[in-house]
Design a protein around this motif. Structure first.
Motif, PDB file in Angstrom:
ATOM      1  N   PHE A  70       0.952  -1.530  -0.283  1.00 42.45           N
ATOM      2  CA  PHE A  70      -0.078  -0.311   0.144  1.00 42.45           C
ATOM      3  C   PHE A  70       1.110   0.780   0.212  1.00 42.45           C
ATOM      4  N   ASP A  71       0.197   2.214  -0.425  1.00 46.17           N
ATOM      5  CA  ASP A  71       1.054   3.678  -0.362  1.00 46.17           C
ATOM      6  C   ASP A  71       0.831   4.088   0.806  1.00 46.17           C
ATOM      7  N   LEU A  72       0.980   3.441   2.023  1.00 46.78           N
ATOM      8  CA  LEU A  72       0.292   4.186   3.135  1.00 46.78           C
ATOM      9  C   LEU A  72       1.134   4.340   3.969  1.00 46.78           C
ATOM     10  N   SER A  73       0.876   5.366   5.311  1.00 46.86           N
ATOM     11  CA  SER A  73       2.440   4.705   5.991  1.00 46.86           C
ATOM     12  C   SER A  73       1.913   3.281   6.987  1.00 46.86           C
ATOM     13  N   GLN A  74       2.544   3.155   7.967  1.00 46.22           N
ATOM     14  CA  GLN A  74       2.594   1.832   8.729  1.00 46.22           C
ATOM     15  C   GLN A  74       1.695   2.445   9.995  1.00 46.22           C
ATOM     16  N   PRO A  75       1.146   3.597  10.440  1.00 49.30           N
ATOM     17  CA  PRO A  75       0.188   3.932  11.556  1.00 49.30           C
ATOM     18  C   PRO A  75      -1.308   3.330  10.966  1.00 49.30           C
ATOM     19  N   THR A  76      -0.940   3.827   9.410  1.00 49.21           N
ATOM     20  CA  THR A  76      -2.873   4.167   8.639  1.00 49.21           C
ATOM     21  C   THR A  76      -3.553   3.132   8.795  1.00 49.21           C
ATOM     22  N   ILE A  77      -1.529   1.364   8.126  1.00 48.63           N
ATOM     23  CA  ILE A  77      -2.281   0.229   8.061  1.00 48.63           C
ATOM     24  C   ILE A  77      -2.587  -0.517   9.697  1.00 48.63           C
ATOM     25  N   SER A  78      -1.835  -0.144  10.562  1.00 47.69           N
ATOM     26  CA  SER A  78      -2.367  -1.189  11.415  1.00 47.69           C
ATOM     27  C   SER A  78      -3.604  -0.660  12.059  1.00 47.69           C
ATOM     28  N   HIS A  79      -4.295   1.122  11.724  1.00 47.84           N
ATOM     29  CA  HIS A  79      -4.977   1.324  12.930  1.00 47.84           C
ATOM     30  C   HIS A  79      -6.653   0.722  10.899  1.00 47.84           C
ATOM     31  N   HIS A  80      -5.906   0.659  10.030  1.00 48.55           N
ATOM     32  CA  HIS A  80      -7.219  -0.487   9.261  1.00 48.55           C
ATOM     33  C   HIS A  80      -7.725  -2.080   9.567  1.00 48.55           C
ATOM     34  N   LEU A  81      -5.802  -2.386  10.241  1.00 50.54           N
ATOM     35  CA  LEU A  81      -6.098  -3.320  10.900  1.00 50.54           C
ATOM     36  C   LEU A  81      -6.357  -4.175  12.272  1.00 50.54           C
ATOM     37  N   LYS A  82      -6.660  -2.847  12.837  1.00 49.86           N
ATOM     38  CA  LYS A  82      -7.758  -3.044  13.855  1.00 49.86           C
ATOM     39  C   LYS A  82      -8.908  -2.749  13.974  1.00 49.86           C
ATOM     40  N   LEU A  83      -9.325  -2.468  13.260  1.00 47.50           N
ATOM     41  CA  LEU A  83     -10.986  -2.388  12.627  1.00 47.50           C
ATOM     42  C   LEU A  83     -11.124  -3.505  12.388  1.00 47.50           C
ATOM     43  N   LEU A  84     -10.414  -4.281  11.316  1.00 52.74           N
ATOM     44  CA  LEU A  84     -10.776  -5.368  10.934  1.00 52.74           C
ATOM     45  C   LEU A  84     -10.437  -6.008  12.392  1.00 52.74           C
ATOM     46  N   ARG A  85     -10.067  -6.109  12.832  1.00 54.22           N
ATOM     47  CA  ARG A  85      -9.561  -7.145  14.471  1.00 54.22           C
ATOM     48  C   ARG A  85     -11.421  -6.753  15.441  1.00 54.22           C
ATOM     49  N   GLN A  86     -10.901  -5.618  15.573  1.00 53.29           N
ATOM     50  CA  GLN A  86     -12.822  -5.146  16.149  1.00 53.29           C
ATOM     51  C   GLN A  86     -13.682  -5.073  15.995  1.00 53.29           C
ATOM     52  N   ALA A  87     -14.008  -5.624  14.434  1.00 56.59           N
ATOM     53  CA  ALA A  87     -15.133  -6.681  13.804  1.00 56.59           C
ATOM     54  C   ALA A  87     -15.130  -8.065  13.881  1.00 56.59           C
ATOM     55  N   GLY A  88     -13.391  -8.377  13.913  1.00 59.51           N
ATOM     56  CA  GLY A  88     -14.412  -9.942  14.369  1.00 59.51           C
ATOM     57  C   GLY A  88     -13.910 -10.757  13.646  1.00 59.51           C
ATOM     58  N   LEU A  89     -13.115  -9.981  12.449  1.00 55.19           N
ATOM     59  CA  LEU A  89     -12.977 -11.177  11.116  1.00 55.19           C
ATOM     60  C   LEU A  89     -11.545 -11.670  11.510  1.00 55.19           C
TER      61      LEU A  89
END
Length: 125
Positions: A70-89
């Motif tokens: 991705f053309d995104l920063s590491q903290p942004t990727i971590s944020h997206h992964l956190k949201l997937l975790r919070q959704a139980g996926l």
């Protein structure tokens, strides 16, 4: 690992498999739970992350392999992964300096089962 309690998609309180979308109208709580999951998957970055994790041979992937895609920063990727975790996926585990992610067992199958219309319902009346 997070101490959050994850709602397992497609499971009722008695651990029985829930009915699909065409089986019966959703109650308010079930609709709220599913909306959280669909909201998490509604972002193109999160959908790509989910696909990358789910399609990974061996069932897990290191965050160090996800970030360069991705053309995104590491903290942004971590944020997206956190949201997937919070959704139980997905879930994760830290190993040294890296974090490894995997799709929770059965999540995609239960989501697909929820969206599947019974064959008899597809037939014209």
């Amino acid at each position: 690992m997070s101490k959050q309690e994850l709602t397992i998609l497609g499971r009722a309180a008695d651990d029985a498999c829930c009915q699909g979308l065409a089986s019966a109208p959703l109650d308010e709580q079930r609709a709220a739970d599913l909306a959280k999951i669909f909201k998490a998957l509604g972002d193109p970055v999160r959908l790509r992350l989910m696909s990358m994790i789910a399609s990974r041979e061996g069932g897990e992937v290191c965050v160090c392999e996800l970030t360069p895609a991705f053309d995104l920063s590491q903290p942004t990727i971590s944020h997206h992964l956190k949201l997937l975790r919070q959704a139980g996926l997905i879930d994760c585990e830290r190993r040294g300096t890296w974090v490894y992610y995997w799709v929770l067992p059965g999540v995609l199958d239960r989501l697909a089962g929820f969206l599947t219309v019974p064959h008899s319902a597809k037939e014209p009346v």
